[in-house]
Write a protein that holds these residues in place. Structure first.
Motif, PDB file in Angstrom:
ATOM      1  N   ASP A  19       8.752  -0.382   4.577  1.00  0.00           N
ATOM      2  CA  ASP A  19       8.946  -1.408   3.544  1.00  0.00           C
ATOM      3  C   ASP A  19       7.862  -2.481   3.715  1.00  0.00           C
ATOM      4  O   ASP A  19       7.744  -3.077   4.793  1.00  0.00           O
ATOM      5  N   LEU A  20       7.077  -2.711   2.691  1.00  0.00           N
ATOM      6  CA  LEU A  20       5.972  -3.666   2.790  1.00  0.00           C
ATOM      7  C   LEU A  20       6.298  -5.022   2.165  1.00  0.00           C
ATOM      8  O   LEU A  20       5.410  -5.797   1.833  1.00  0.00           O
ATOM      9  N   HIS A  21       7.588  -5.296   2.031  1.00  0.00           N
ATOM     10  CA  HIS A  21       7.992  -6.580   1.458  1.00  0.00           C
ATOM     11  C   HIS A  21       7.632  -7.702   2.438  1.00  0.00           C
ATOM     12  O   HIS A  21       7.959  -7.635   3.615  1.00  0.00           O
ATOM     13  N   TYR A  22       6.944  -8.741   1.949  1.00  0.00           N
ATOM     14  CA  TYR A  22       6.534  -9.850   2.816  1.00  0.00           C
ATOM     15  C   TYR A  22       7.541 -10.989   2.760  1.00  0.00           C
ATOM     16  O   TYR A  22       7.986 -11.384   1.685  1.00  0.00           O
ATOM     17  N   HIS A  23       7.904 -11.503   3.939  1.00  0.00           N
ATOM     18  CA  HIS A  23       8.766 -12.687   3.971  1.00  0.00           C
ATOM     19  C   HIS A  23       8.459 -13.504   5.220  1.00  0.00           C
ATOM     20  O   HIS A  23       8.393 -12.970   6.319  1.00  0.00           O
ATOM     21  N   HIS A  24       8.242 -14.792   5.043  1.00  0.00           N
ATOM     22  CA  HIS A  24       8.132 -15.700   6.184  1.00  0.00           C
ATOM     23  C   HIS A  24       9.178 -16.791   5.975  1.00  0.00           C
ATOM     24  O   HIS A  24       9.233 -17.402   4.903  1.00  0.00           O
TER      25      HIS A  24
ATOM     26  N   PHE B 259      -0.021  -8.805   9.058  1.00  0.00           N
ATOM     27  CA  PHE B 259      -1.191  -9.114   8.227  1.00  0.00           C
ATOM     28  C   PHE B 259      -1.218  -8.201   7.006  1.00  0.00           C
ATOM     29  O   PHE B 259      -1.451  -8.641   5.874  1.00  0.00           O
ATOM     30  N   TYR B 260      -0.979  -6.916   7.241  1.00  0.00           N
ATOM     31  CA  TYR B 260      -1.073  -5.932   6.157  1.00  0.00           C
ATOM     32  C   TYR B 260      -0.043  -6.227   5.057  1.00  0.00           C
ATOM     33  O   TYR B 260      -0.372  -6.196   3.869  1.00  0.00           O
ATOM     34  N   THR B 261       1.193  -6.543   5.463  1.00  0.00           N
ATOM     35  CA  THR B 261       2.227  -6.809   4.452  1.00  0.00           C
ATOM     36  C   THR B 261       1.905  -8.104   3.692  1.00  0.00           C
ATOM     37  O   THR B 261       2.039  -8.156   2.475  1.00  0.00           O
ATOM     38  N   GLU B 262       1.443  -9.114   4.410  1.00  0.00           N
ATOM     39  CA  GLU B 262       1.114 -10.381   3.748  1.00  0.00           C
ATOM     40  C   GLU B 262      -0.039 -10.187   2.762  1.00  0.00           C
ATOM     41  O   GLU B 262      -0.040 -10.719   1.650  1.00  0.00           O
ATOM     42  N   ALA B 263      -1.022  -9.377   3.177  1.00  0.00           N
ATOM     43  CA  ALA B 263      -2.219  -9.178   2.344  1.00  0.00           C
ATOM     44  C   ALA B 263      -1.926  -8.400   1.059  1.00  0.00           C
ATOM     45  O   ALA B 263      -2.730  -8.415   0.131  1.00  0.00           O
TER      46      ALA B 263
ATOM     47  N   GLN C 234      -6.712  -8.279  -3.763  1.00  0.00           N
ATOM     48  CA  GLN C 234      -6.597  -7.371  -4.911  1.00  0.00           C
ATOM     49  C   GLN C 234      -7.038  -8.055  -6.201  1.00  0.00           C
ATOM     50  O   GLN C 234      -7.461  -7.408  -7.148  1.00  0.00           O
ATOM     51  N   GLN C 235      -6.873  -9.401  -6.243  1.00  0.00           N
ATOM     52  CA  GLN C 235      -7.204 -10.138  -7.462  1.00  0.00           C
ATOM     53  C   GLN C 235      -8.626 -10.687  -7.460  1.00  0.00           C
ATOM     54  O   GLN C 235      -9.048 -11.321  -8.425  1.00  0.00           O
ATOM     55  N   VAL C 236      -9.337 -10.487  -6.365  1.00  0.00           N
ATOM     56  CA  VAL C 236     -10.726 -10.957  -6.279  1.00  0.00           C
ATOM     57  C   VAL C 236     -11.621  -9.770  -6.653  1.00  0.00           C
ATOM     58  O   VAL C 236     -11.513  -8.691  -6.039  1.00  0.00           O
ATOM     59  N   ALA C 237     -12.473  -9.965  -7.655  1.00  0.00           N
ATOM     60  CA  ALA C 237     -13.196  -8.826  -8.248  1.00  0.00           C
ATOM     61  C   ALA C 237     -13.865  -7.947  -7.189  1.00  0.00           C
ATOM     62  O   ALA C 237     -13.609  -6.745  -7.108  1.00  0.00           O
ATOM     63  N   LYS C 238     -14.706  -8.540  -6.370  1.00  0.00           N
ATOM     64  CA  LYS C 238     -15.457  -7.733  -5.393  1.00  0.00           C
ATOM     65  C   LYS C 238     -14.519  -7.124  -4.341  1.00  0.00           C
ATOM     66  O   LYS C 238     -14.646  -5.937  -3.997  1.00  0.00           O
ATOM     67  N   CYS C 239     -13.583  -7.909  -3.861  1.00  0.00           N
ATOM     68  CA  CYS C 239     -12.697  -7.433  -2.779  1.00  0.00           C
ATOM     69  C   CYS C 239     -11.790  -6.297  -3.244  1.00  0.00           C
ATOM     70  O   CYS C 239     -11.421  -5.432  -2.439  1.00  0.00           O
ATOM     71  N   SER C 240     -11.435  -6.294  -4.529  1.00  0.00           N
ATOM     72  CA  SER C 240     -10.540  -5.235  -5.013  1.00  0.00           C
ATOM     73  C   SER C 240     -11.214  -3.864  -4.907  1.00  0.00           C
ATOM     74  O   SER C 240     -10.551  -2.834  -4.927  1.00  0.00           O
ATOM     75  N   ALA C 241     -12.559  -3.853  -4.785  1.00  0.00           N
ATOM     76  CA  ALA C 241     -13.290  -2.583  -4.640  1.00  0.00           C
ATOM     77  C   ALA C 241     -13.571  -2.254  -3.178  1.00  0.00           C
ATOM     78  O   ALA C 241     -14.247  -1.269  -2.882  1.00  0.00           O
ATOM     79  N   CYS C 242     -13.072  -3.100  -2.269  1.00  0.00           N
ATOM     80  CA  CYS C 242     -13.436  -2.977  -0.847  1.00  0.00           C
ATOM     81  C   CYS C 242     -12.309  -2.345  -0.034  1.00  0.00           C
ATOM     82  O   CYS C 242     -11.142  -2.742  -0.152  1.00  0.00           O
ATOM     83  N   GLN C 243     -12.662  -1.428   0.822  1.00  0.00           N
ATOM     84  CA  GLN C 243     -11.663  -0.728   1.643  1.00  0.00           C
ATOM     85  C   GLN C 243     -11.075  -1.616   2.737  1.00  0.00           C
ATOM     86  O   GLN C 243     -10.085  -1.260   3.363  1.00  0.00           O
ATOM     87  N   PHE C 244     -11.706  -2.801   2.983  1.00  0.00           N
ATOM     88  CA  PHE C 244     -11.205  -3.694   4.037  1.00  0.00           C
ATOM     89  C   PHE C 244     -10.269  -4.767   3.486  1.00  0.00           C
ATOM     90  O   PHE C 244      -9.901  -5.699   4.207  1.00  0.00           O
ATOM     91  N   ARG C 245      -9.880  -4.677   2.222  1.00  0.00           N
ATOM     92  CA  ARG C 245      -9.187  -5.791   1.566  1.00  0.00           C
ATOM     93  C   ARG C 245      -7.831  -6.133   2.173  1.00  0.00           C
ATOM     94  O   ARG C 245      -7.358  -7.261   1.999  1.00  0.00           O
ATOM     95  N   PHE C 246      -7.189  -5.207   2.878  1.00  0.00           N
ATOM     96  CA  PHE C 246      -5.889  -5.524   3.474  1.00  0.00           C
ATOM     97  C   PHE C 246      -6.000  -5.866   4.958  1.00  0.00           C
ATOM     98  O   PHE C 246      -4.997  -5.947   5.653  1.00  0.00           O
ATOM     99  N   MET C 247      -7.220  -6.033   5.454  1.00  0.00           N
ATOM    100  CA  MET C 247      -7.372  -6.443   6.864  1.00  0.00           C
ATOM    101  C   MET C 247      -8.385  -7.565   7.033  1.00  0.00           C
ATOM    102  O   MET C 247      -8.627  -8.019   8.144  1.00  0.00           O
ATOM    103  N   CYS C 248      -8.965  -8.019   5.930  1.00  0.00           N
ATOM    104  CA  CYS C 248     -10.053  -8.999   5.999  1.00  0.00           C
ATOM    105  C   CYS C 248      -9.499 -10.427   5.915  1.00  0.00           C
ATOM    106  O   CYS C 248      -8.840 -10.781   4.945  1.00  0.00           O
ATOM    107  N   LEU C 249      -9.788 -11.225   6.945  1.00  0.00           N
ATOM    108  CA  LEU C 249      -9.346 -12.622   6.974  1.00  0.00           C
ATOM    109  C   LEU C 249     -10.467 -13.506   6.439  1.00  0.00           C
ATOM    110  O   LEU C 249     -11.569 -13.489   6.971  1.00  0.00           O
TER     111      LEU C 249
END
Ligand code: SF4
Length: 340
Positions: free
Chosen positions: A91-96, A238-242, A297-312
């Protein structure tokens, strides 16, 4: 194995980019770059067909596919199974639970603002992680100790102290410790004492719950963003938050030495000042939280990038031509899969 299905472990996530893909392993905190063609098979064909059926559909892949899948098995990214339905996704639901998770406070003089009340307020807001950037050339060790005692028996999970100058004695650094709290102290610059420890090879020491590091580079809290693989995080949190948020800005507050309340130090917008505003009011404003929710996902360049769910990234974002862009652009080109 041909009659079996192949599946990635639930803790291994596939991210496809424009010109390359990765399998991100959040248990072992690592990632494996793979070709998009293999990623497409993992994402589509291999989820609903046996390995034999996939090979029959793509006869050119016969040996190449085996080599890839065996590599994934040997390195524990995936496995063969007769019953893939028994391995549901995580489950990738994010909650803090708190209003904040992370506070960075740049302090010139401890007396300049009521930092004790500020820390108490941040703890009240559920903040877990603190970074105090101590910028003055001198600090009274007793006053500093008094301020830090607020964290004792608090909900704080980590306190990261960063000293711009080597202003305390070695024993005083070591004394900034609490039995139940992780405290990291980093001393920047290279005074005679620091260079002694660095030259002696003693650049990182651990005393009970205190980690003491000496580094030679300068502390510059307004340093422009620099991107590289050291800013890639492979954790489940990080992955769930991203998936839905910007992990660099979400539930974070930064207070600069003048008391300005910001999303991050390098951003031009200030939303209030601790001399007259409460952090609680400021951080609950829609304008302050706007960029928390803009994921890669909403940033044009980053949405095409394979690192988008691990990039800080702490960069500010701008809305331009119907999409978001990072103000401080990175040097990775997801369209050619190369770093500049
Ligand atoms: S900033 Fe965007 S494009 Fe650059 S590495 Fe991070 S996710 Fe990829």
């Amino acid at each position: 194995m041909n009659s079996s299905y192949f599946t990635l472990y639930s803790n291994c996530f596939l991210t496809k980019g424009h010109a390359g893909s990765v399998i991100l392993d959040v248990h072992r905190n690592r990632y494996l770059p793979i070709k998009n063609e293999i990623a497409a098979l993992l994402e589509n064909d291999l989820t609903s067909h046996t390995v034999a059926q996939v090979k029959a559909t793509f006869p050119d892949l016969q040996e190449g596919l085996d080599a890839y899948l065996n590599h994934f098995v040997e390195n524990e990214y995936g496995f063969y199974t007769e019953e893939p339905q028994k391995f549901p996704p995580i489950d990738l639901h994010y909650h803090h639970p708190g209003h904040l998770n992370n506070a960075i406070i740049a302090i010139e003089g401890i007396e300049q603002f009521d930092y004790q009340s500020l820390l108490l307020e941040l703890l009240e807001l559920g903040c877990w992680h603190f970074q105090l950037l101590l910028l003055a050339e001198q600090y009274d060790a007793t006053r500093l100790d008094e301020l830090l005692s607020i964290f004792e028996t608090s909900i704080a999970r980590s306190v990261d102290l960063r000293f711009k100058y080597d202003c305390l004695t070695f024993e005083q650094y070591k004394a900034l410790s609490f039995p139940d709290l992780r405290v990291i102290s980093t001393v920047y610059g290279q005074s005679a004492e620091t260079s002694h420890y660095i030259n002696a090879g003693t650049v990182a020491e651990k005393y009970d719950n205190v980690f003491l590091h000496y580094v030679t580079r300068a502390l510059d809290y307004q340093q422009p963003e620099s991107y590289d693989e050291s800013l890639f995080y492979q954790t489940l949190a990080f992955y769930t938050e991203a998936q839905s948020h910007n992990p660099g800005l979400n539930k974070k507050v930064c207070i600069d030495p003048e008391g300005n309340i910001k999303n991050y130090f390098t951003h031009s917008a200030s939303f209030g000042n601790i001399a007259k505003d409460t952090v609680s009011t400021v951080i609950q404003g829609e304008d302050f939280q706007e960029k928390w929710h803009i994921s890669n996902q909403q940033v044009a360049k980053c949405s095409a990038c394979q690192f988008r769910f691990m990039c800080l990234s702490y960069s500010d974002l701008m809305y331009q031509d119907g999409t978001y862009k990072k103000v401080e652009d990175c040097t990775f080109n997801p369209f050619s899969n190369t770093w500049a």
